[in-house]
Design a protein around this motif. Structure first.
Motif, mmCIF file in Angstrom:
data_model
loop_
_atom_site.group_PDB
_atom_site.id
_atom_site.type_symbol
_atom_site.label_atom_id
_atom_site.label_comp_id
_atom_site.label_asym_id
_atom_site.label_seq_id
_atom_site.Cartn_x
_atom_site.Cartn_y
_atom_site.Cartn_z
ATOM 1 N N SER A 31 30.619 20.471 47.629
ATOM 2 C CA SER A 31 30.215 19.087 47.379
ATOM 3 C C SER A 31 29.303 18.582 48.492
ATOM 4 C CB SER A 31 31.452 18.193 47.276
ATOM 5 O OG SER A 31 32.101 18.115 48.542
ATOM 6 N N ARG A 32 28.635 17.484 48.240
ATOM 7 C CA ARG A 32 27.743 16.913 49.246
ATOM 8 C C ARG A 32 28.508 16.383 50.460
ATOM 9 N NH1 ARG A 32 22.573 16.444 47.589
ATOM 10 N NH2 ARG A 32 22.135 16.565 45.343
ATOM 11 N N ASP A 33 29.797 16.082 50.276
ATOM 12 C CA ASP A 33 30.568 15.556 51.400
ATOM 13 C C ASP A 33 31.418 16.632 52.090
ATOM 14 O OD1 ASP A 33 32.304 15.836 49.268
ATOM 15 O OD2 ASP A 33 33.365 13.945 49.606
ATOM 16 N N GLY A 34 31.068 17.921 51.879
ATOM 17 C CA GLY A 34 31.642 18.977 52.691
ATOM 18 C C GLY A 34 32.908 19.620 52.194
ATOM 19 N N TRP A 35 33.170 19.586 50.903
ATOM 20 C CA TRP A 35 34.360 20.218 50.342
ATOM 21 C C TRP A 35 33.968 21.413 49.475
ATOM 22 C CZ3 TRP A 35 39.559 18.873 50.910
ATOM 23 C CH2 TRP A 35 39.812 17.678 51.593
ATOM 24 N N TYR A 36 34.521 22.580 49.820
ATOM 25 C CA TYR A 36 34.398 23.744 48.945
ATOM 26 C C TYR A 36 35.261 23.545 47.705
ATOM 27 C CZ TYR A 36 32.185 27.066 52.196
ATOM 28 O OH TYR A 36 31.311 27.729 53.025
ATOM 29 N N LEU A 37 34.791 24.069 46.592
ATOM 30 C CA LEU A 37 35.616 24.242 45.403
ATOM 31 C C LEU A 37 35.853 25.725 45.217
ATOM 32 C CD1 LEU A 37 36.980 23.395 42.730
ATOM 33 C CD2 LEU A 37 34.704 23.530 41.650
ATOM 34 N N LEU A 38 37.124 26.126 45.155
ATOM 35 C CA LEU A 38 37.489 27.504 44.888
ATOM 36 C C LEU A 38 38.209 27.541 43.549
ATOM 37 C CD1 LEU A 38 37.826 27.044 48.193
ATOM 38 C CD2 LEU A 38 38.372 29.478 48.078
ATOM 39 N N THR A 39 37.780 28.434 42.680
ATOM 40 C CA THR A 39 38.363 28.540 41.345
ATOM 41 C C THR A 39 38.832 29.959 41.107
ATOM 42 O OG1 THR A 39 36.158 28.942 40.413
ATOM 43 C CG2 THR A 39 36.953 26.678 40.405
ATOM 44 N N ARG A 40 39.707 30.080 40.134
ATOM 45 C CA ARG A 40 40.244 31.402 39.831
ATOM 46 C C ARG A 40 39.219 32.194 39.050
ATOM 47 N NH1 ARG A 40 44.973 32.628 41.157
ATOM 48 N NH2 ARG A 40 45.586 30.425 41.299
ATOM 49 N N ARG A 41 38.893 33.375 39.548
ATOM 50 C CA ARG A 41 37.866 34.204 38.928
ATOM 51 C C ARG A 41 38.471 35.489 38.398
ATOM 52 N NH1 ARG A 41 33.081 31.491 38.583
ATOM 53 N NH2 ARG A 41 31.976 33.456 38.644
ATOM 54 N N ARG A 42 38.041 35.871 37.224
ATOM 55 C CA ARG A 42 38.393 37.196 36.721
ATOM 56 C C ARG A 42 37.414 38.211 37.289
ATOM 57 N NH1 ARG A 42 37.590 35.878 30.608
ATOM 58 N NH2 ARG A 42 35.730 35.038 31.633
ATOM 59 N N SER A 43 37.789 39.470 37.317
ATOM 60 C CA SER A 43 36.903 40.503 37.875
ATOM 61 C C SER A 43 35.608 40.594 37.103
ATOM 62 C CB SER A 43 37.611 41.871 37.865
ATOM 63 O OG SER A 43 37.969 42.232 36.537
ATOM 64 N N THR A 44 35.636 40.241 35.826
ATOM 65 C CA THR A 44 34.418 40.319 35.007
ATOM 66 C C THR A 44 33.499 39.135 35.248
ATOM 67 O OG1 THR A 44 35.649 39.255 33.223
ATOM 68 C CG2 THR A 44 35.501 41.664 33.177
ATOM 69 N N PHE A 67 41.084 30.231 53.367
ATOM 70 C CA PHE A 67 40.275 31.140 52.554
ATOM 71 C C PHE A 67 40.944 32.491 52.362
ATOM 72 C CE2 PHE A 67 36.867 28.176 52.478
ATOM 73 C CZ PHE A 67 35.937 28.626 51.565
ATOM 74 N N THR A 68 41.503 33.055 53.406
ATOM 75 C CA THR A 68 42.112 34.380 53.256
ATOM 76 C C THR A 68 43.303 34.338 52.300
ATOM 77 O OG1 THR A 68 43.353 34.016 55.308
ATOM 78 C CG2 THR A 68 41.314 35.293 55.462
ATOM 79 N N GLU A 69 44.087 33.265 52.377
ATOM 80 C CA GLU A 69 45.205 33.130 51.446
ATOM 81 C C GLU A 69 44.700 32.927 50.019
ATOM 82 O OE1 GLU A 69 47.730 29.993 52.804
ATOM 83 O OE2 GLU A 69 48.349 31.053 54.631
ATOM 84 N N ALA A 70 43.679 32.079 49.864
ATOM 85 C CA ALA A 70 43.147 31.804 48.534
ATOM 86 C C ALA A 70 42.524 33.044 47.911
ATOM 87 C CB ALA A 70 42.114 30.677 48.611
ATOM 88 N N TYR A 71 41.764 33.796 48.709
ATOM 89 C CA TYR A 71 41.126 34.998 48.173
ATOM 90 C C TYR A 71 42.158 36.059 47.813
ATOM 91 C CZ TYR A 71 36.209 33.820 48.366
ATOM 92 O OH TYR A 71 34.973 33.268 48.089
ATOM 93 N N ALA A 72 43.249 36.132 48.559
ATOM 94 C CA ALA A 72 44.316 37.078 48.231
ATOM 95 C C ALA A 72 44.980 36.724 46.903
ATOM 96 C CB ALA A 72 45.359 37.094 49.342
ATOM 97 N N GLU A 73 44.904 35.442 46.541
ATOM 98 C CA GLU A 73 45.490 34.987 45.283
ATOM 99 C C GLU A 73 44.491 34.994 44.134
ATOM 100 O OE1 GLU A 73 47.097 31.173 46.145
ATOM 101 O OE2 GLU A 73 48.567 31.920 47.594
ATOM 102 N N GLY A 74 43.280 35.481 44.372
ATOM 103 C CA GLY A 74 42.305 35.612 43.301
ATOM 104 C C GLY A 74 41.355 34.450 43.129
ATOM 105 N N LEU A 75 41.372 33.475 44.050
ATOM 106 C CA LEU A 75 40.417 32.372 43.990
ATOM 107 C C LEU A 75 39.113 32.772 44.664
ATOM 108 C CD1 LEU A 75 42.911 29.549 44.989
ATOM 109 C CD2 LEU A 75 41.855 29.794 42.743
ATOM 110 N N ARG A 76 38.012 32.164 44.237
ATOM 111 C CA ARG A 76 36.707 32.448 44.813
ATOM 112 C C ARG A 76 35.933 31.137 44.987
ATOM 113 N NH1 ARG A 76 39.210 36.253 45.518
ATOM 114 N NH2 ARG A 76 38.777 38.442 45.037
ATOM 115 N N ALA A 77 35.145 31.061 46.053
ATOM 116 C CA ALA A 77 34.321 29.878 46.302
ATOM 117 C C ALA A 77 33.181 29.834 45.294
ATOM 118 C CB ALA A 77 33.779 29.902 47.724
ATOM 119 N N THR A 78 33.103 28.736 44.550
ATOM 120 C CA THR A 78 32.090 28.625 43.506
ATOM 121 C C THR A 78 31.195 27.402 43.649
ATOM 122 O OG1 THR A 78 33.730 27.530 42.088
ATOM 123 C CG2 THR A 78 33.455 29.912 41.821
ATOM 124 N N ALA A 79 31.539 26.473 44.558
ATOM 125 C CA ALA A 79 30.698 25.281 44.719
ATOM 126 C C ALA A 79 31.016 24.613 46.050
ATOM 127 C CB ALA A 79 30.913 24.300 43.564
#
Length: 333
Positions: A295-308, A281-293
């Motif tokens: 799954s029912r089987d325990g997987w986060y989805l992190l996608t690239r988010r713009r500041s807006t 998570f710390t590496e992903a967030y430093a690269e601009g990804l954010r947790a957005t979902a």
């Protein structure tokens, strides 16, 4: 106690909730009365589905009962609750709100859920969800409490709400990111320091802050698993299985099915999970990804988010609390 929204007893699947976008109408266009009625309908429908009555609590006895409820959830003695009644009463006096959900039974009403919210600076239109919990797992009580909180905040001019939760608790993540449609805005390493309640003993207190857009936030309908099975594995979990998968614009991160059970059975393994997920998570967030979902089987989805893409945040910091729909035997903070 002042009624916020009430319902007759009922039941239903948690996903059978009204469409927020349909109910809200043209919020941006200034249809204030229609929007207010829409949010009230949504809160009432959520309470009716869960079979509870949700009210704001002001009196000493009612607030003390909520403090006892939180003590039971966090497995602490009622003499030393995690959120003392005098603190909760002070927050109400300062302009915050304690919402409590009650279910009817043969011996009268009983507490099924509660939440506490306070305001940030009025100019920021931001509300902190200080703490929330529910005992009726799977019945939609947590959702009903959050809709009552949302209605209360919107009536007072707020447009966003924030809170924190343990990112290793997948059911909390799914509730926050999918059911409510919030977005993980920041990852906080060992946010509280050592904790001594009956749920978090022996672990480090990493937390994920989520931001909920009160005006437009709604249940996610797309599948967080789309594309995951074709993604490359680039990190392994403490149990030897895949931990992190990725493609050009997305990342998936797995968490344990039940971190509370892992923590009780093998604290060292639980801490290994904490550190492994933290690194991703710390590496992903430093690269601009954010947790957005989630799954029912325990997987986060992190996608690239713009500041807006994220609602404006205040400079006051993260919330001091959590949200989930939970039972008293499961993880909360």
């Amino acid at each position: 106690m002042t009624p916020v929204t009430s319902s007759a007893a009922g039941s239903g699947a948690a996903d059978d909730t009204p469409n927020v976008g349909t109910l809200a109408g043209d919020v941006v266009g200034g249809a204030a009365d229609a929007s207010r009625i829409a949010w009230e309908c949504l809160a009432d429908a959520a309470a009716r589905t869960a079979g509870v009555t949700v009210r704001t609590v002001h009196d000493v006895a009612g607030i003390r009962a909520v403090a006892d409820f939180f003590a039971d959830v966090w497995r602490t003695p009622r003499a030393t609750p995690p959120y003392p009644s005098e603190v909760l009463r002070s927050l109400v006096h300062a302009g915050g709100a304690v919402h409590a959900a009650y279910s009817a039974g043969p011996s009268g009403e009983r507490l099924a859920g509660a939440a506490v919210a306070v305001f940030g600076p009025p100019a920021e239109r931001d509300v902190y969800s200080f703490v929330a919990a529910a005992t009726e797992s799977g019945r939609g009580v947590g959702f009903a409490v959050k809709q009552a909180q949302r209605l209360w905040a919107l009536k007072r001019g707020a447009t966003t709400m924030r809170w924190t939760f343990d990112p290793l608790v997948s059911r909390n993540a799914r509730f926050n990111l999918v059911k409510l449609g919030a977005v993980g805005s920041e990852y906080l390493v060992d946010f509280y320091g050592p904790m001594s309640d009956g749920v978090n003993d022996g672990d480090e207190s990493d937390r994920l802050t989520v931001v909920w857009d009160l005006v437009t936030g709604t249940t996610r309908k797309d599948s967080p698993a789309d594309g995951r099975f074709a993604a490359d594995v680039f990190r392994r979990a403490p149990d030897g299985g895949p931990l992190a998968l990725g493609d050009a614009d997305r990342l998936w991160c797995r968490v344990p099915e039940d971190i509370v059970a892992v923590r009780a059975a093998d604290p060292a393994l639980a801490l290994d999970w904490r550190h492994a997920v933290r690194e991703v998570f710390t590496e992903a967030y430093a690269e601009g990804l954010r947790a957005t979902a989630m799954s029912r089987d325990g997987w986060y989805l992190l996608t690239r988010r713009r500041s807006t893409d994220l609602p404006t945040q205040t400079s006051a910091g993260a919330t001091v609390g959590t949200l989930s729909e939970k039972t008293s035997s499961e993880e909360q903070a």
